[in-house]
Design an enzyme around this catalytic site. Structure first.
Site, PDB file in Angstrom:
ATOM      1  N   SER A  90       0.564  -1.189   0.223  1.00  0.00           N
ATOM      2  CA  SER A  90       0.218  -0.100   0.211  1.00  0.00           C
ATOM      3  C   SER A  90       0.947   1.360  -0.027  1.00  0.00           C
ATOM      4  CB  SER A  90      -0.836  -0.078   1.265  1.00  0.00           C
ATOM      5  OG  SER A  90      -0.139  -0.190   2.293  1.00  0.00           O
ATOM      6  N   THR A 192      -2.150   3.376   4.271  1.00  0.00           N
ATOM      7  CA  THR A 192      -1.405   4.579   3.991  1.00  0.00           C
ATOM      8  C   THR A 192      -0.484   4.696   5.243  1.00  0.00           C
ATOM      9  OG1 THR A 192      -2.813   5.769   2.778  1.00  0.00           O
ATOM     10  CG2 THR A 192      -1.668   6.958   4.159  1.00  0.00           C
ATOM     11  N   THR A 210       1.462   7.187   0.158  1.00  0.00           N
ATOM     12  CA  THR A 210       0.779   5.889  -0.059  1.00  0.00           C
ATOM     13  C   THR A 210       0.733   5.587  -1.584  1.00  0.00           C
ATOM     14  OG1 THR A 210      -1.668   5.258   0.163  1.00  0.00           O
ATOM     15  CG2 THR A 210      -1.425   7.694  -0.616  1.00  0.00           C
ATOM     16  N   ARG A 220      -6.481   8.834 -10.681  1.00  0.00           N
ATOM     17  CA  ARG A 220      -6.922   9.186  -9.425  1.00  0.00           C
ATOM     18  C   ARG A 220      -5.870   9.558  -8.437  1.00  0.00           C
ATOM     19  NH1 ARG A 220      -6.844   7.335  -3.744  1.00  0.00           N
ATOM     20  NH2 ARG A 220      -8.718   7.560  -2.825  1.00  0.00           N
ATOM     21  N   GLY A 222      -5.821  10.733  -4.081  1.00  0.00           N
ATOM     22  CA  GLY A 222      -6.615  10.589  -2.909  1.00  0.00           C
ATOM     23  C   GLY A 222      -6.461  11.949  -2.074  1.00  0.00           C
ATOM     24  N   ASP A 223      -6.627  11.718  -0.581  1.00  0.00           N
ATOM     25  CA  ASP A 223      -6.483  12.842   0.178  1.00  0.00           C
ATOM     26  C   ASP A 223      -4.932  12.766   0.441  1.00  0.00           C
ATOM     27  OD1 ASP A 223      -6.722  10.135   1.329  1.00  0.00           O
ATOM     28  OD2 ASP A 223      -6.288  11.143   3.390  1.00  0.00           O
ATOM     29  N   THR A 243      -6.178   8.359   7.122  1.00  0.00           N
ATOM     30  CA  THR A 243      -6.241   7.390   6.309  1.00  0.00           C
ATOM     31  C   THR A 243      -7.612   6.915   6.104  1.00  0.00           C
ATOM     32  OG1 THR A 243      -4.968   5.011   6.147  1.00  0.00           O
ATOM     33  CG2 THR A 243      -6.100   5.970   8.383  1.00  0.00           C
ATOM     34  N   GLY A 244      -7.527   6.031   5.220  1.00  0.00           N
ATOM     35  CA  GLY A 244      -8.795   5.312   4.651  1.00  0.00           C
ATOM     36  C   GLY A 244      -9.335   5.980   3.307  1.00  0.00           C
ATOM     37  N   GLY A 246     -10.025   8.275   0.652  1.00  0.00           N
ATOM     38  CA  GLY A 246      -9.625   9.609   0.362  1.00  0.00           C
ATOM     39  C   GLY A 246     -10.552  10.426   0.037  1.00  0.00           C
TER      40      GLY A 246
HETATM   41  C1  SD4 Z   1      -6.124   7.198  -0.522  1.00  0.00           C
HETATM   42  N1  SD4 Z   1      -6.225   7.627   1.841  1.00  0.00           N
HETATM   43  O1  SD4 Z   1      -5.527   7.245  -1.401  1.00  0.00           O
HETATM   44  C2  SD4 Z   1      -5.596   6.876   0.892  1.00  0.00           C
HETATM   45  C3  SD4 Z   1      -5.415   5.589   1.181  1.00  0.00           C
HETATM   46  C4  SD4 Z   1      -5.465   5.029   2.640  1.00  0.00           C
HETATM   47  O2  SD4 Z   1      -5.305   3.522   4.074  1.00  0.00           O
HETATM   48  O3  SD4 Z   1      -5.221   5.787   3.470  1.00  0.00           O
HETATM   49  N2  SD4 Z   1      -5.609   3.729   2.895  1.00  0.00           N
HETATM   50  O4  SD4 Z   1      -7.371   7.554  -0.500  1.00  0.00           O
END
Ligand code: SD4
Length: 333
Positions: A90, A192, A210, A220, A222-223, A243-244, A246
């Protein structure tokens, strides 16, 4: 990363050197699964915290701080540990690719002066976090994307590499059979590393890196590389990282929100909980189907962490102790 394992390793190198006061520390038992959940009221600096179970990364960062290094060096080098770990799918090398088979990295870094640097959609370079730092320090910009980011990295001496390992290629080929994009559910699909540190001078820095969500659409982002969403540092107040999923963090400018709530007087724990509640209480929020987690620290060295679903944890190196703390969460399983 073995995210669900509870670890508590006393560190000889840091023991006794931490300054500050321990106010209190208590753990309660998560009745659902009898996992220890730490309510996190320890307050002392220096310290390092990071998303998920990344004890090697926090050890590296602590080593830097413990020997008088800056929080900025600590978070960069801590994140590099995970980026170089080709088994982790990841972050950095070995990250799971997008649906076209490209491993693309997002990262950002922020220092005590409030300066920041970020790279998005970076390919063929393992240490995205170091490229982000170079953007911050050696360019007039805050963010470089795609080919431009890669070109800049090469000019700065980063070698071109193939980041798609056999293991991740195989996972992608298996995924292609059904080609079903499930942008979530829990942490196993994505991950992440976000890291925050306070050094011996009491200064804060943060970093986040990440490979984003597995099998995302090409292009794409993310955050994680977005200052204010994936990461925010305010040396007067504190710092937060997310995290999570995004997309949901970006919609709420999550990390900035956590820091701003701390500025208004909330503890890091309350601020993380409030930021999660802004996501789950959004009209028609689909929160049952995605994970978001925040970690935060304030200037005093108090920490907080909270997620929507079970399964999230924070690694904290403080007072010479490196421990993985299972997060409280909004949803009861
Ligand atoms: C994302 N927030 O690219 C990241 C992915 C992530 O645990 O945090 N995964 O959306």
């Amino acid at each position: 990363m073995k995210r669900r394992t509870f670890i508590k390793n006393a560190s000889l190198s840091g023991a006794g050197l931490a300054v500050g006061t321990t106010l209190a520390s208590c753990a309660e038992v998560n009745s659902e699964k009898d996992k220890p959940i730490n309510t996190s009221t320890v307050s002392s600096v220096p310290l390092v915290i990071a998303t998920w179970n990344v004890s090697e990364a926090t050890s590296k960062a602590w080593e830097i701080i413990d020997t008088g290094g800056s929080a900025l060096d600590a978070v960069e080098q801590g994140c590099m540990v995970e980026e170089a770990n080709a088994d982790g799918q990841s972050v950095g090398k070995g990250g799971l690719p997008d649906r076209d088979g490209n491993v693309t990295l997002d990262a950002c870094i922020m220092n005590k002066e409030g300066n920041c640097g970020a790279v998005v959609y970076l390919q063929h370079v393992t240490h995205a976090i170091s490229v982000a730092r170079k953007v911050m320090e050696d360019t007039p910009h805050v963010m470089l994307a795609g080919r431009g980011a890669e070109q800049f990295a090469n000019e700065m001496g980063f070698q071109k590499e193939n980041l798609l390992t056999e293991k991740s290629k195989k996972a992608w080929e298996d995924w292609k059979v059904k080609s079903e994009y499930k942008p979530i559910i829990n942490i196993e699909n994505h991950d992440t590393i976000g890291m925050l540190a306070i050094d011996k001078n009491g200064d804060l820095s943060g970093a986040c890196t990440t490979s984003g969500l597995a099998y995302k659409m090409a292009g794409r982002v993310g955050d994680s590389p977005i200052i204010g969403s994936g990461l925010f540092v305010d040396n007067e107040v504190g710092a937060a990282v997310a995290t999570g999923l995004g997309e949901e963090v970006v919609k709420r400018v999550g990390s900035f929100l956590v820091v701003e709530l701390m500025r208004q007087g909330m503890s890091p724990q309350k601020a993380c909980e409030e930021a999660i509640s802004r996501i789950v209480n959004k009209p028609e929020s689909d929160f049952k189907n995605f994970q978001v987690g925040y970690i935060a620290v304030n200037k005093k060295g108090e920490t907080g962490y909270f997620s929507i679903h079970p399964g999230f944890s924070m690694t904290r190196f403080q007072n010479g102790v490196n421990e993985n703390l299972v997060s409280k969460h909004y949803i009861k399983p």
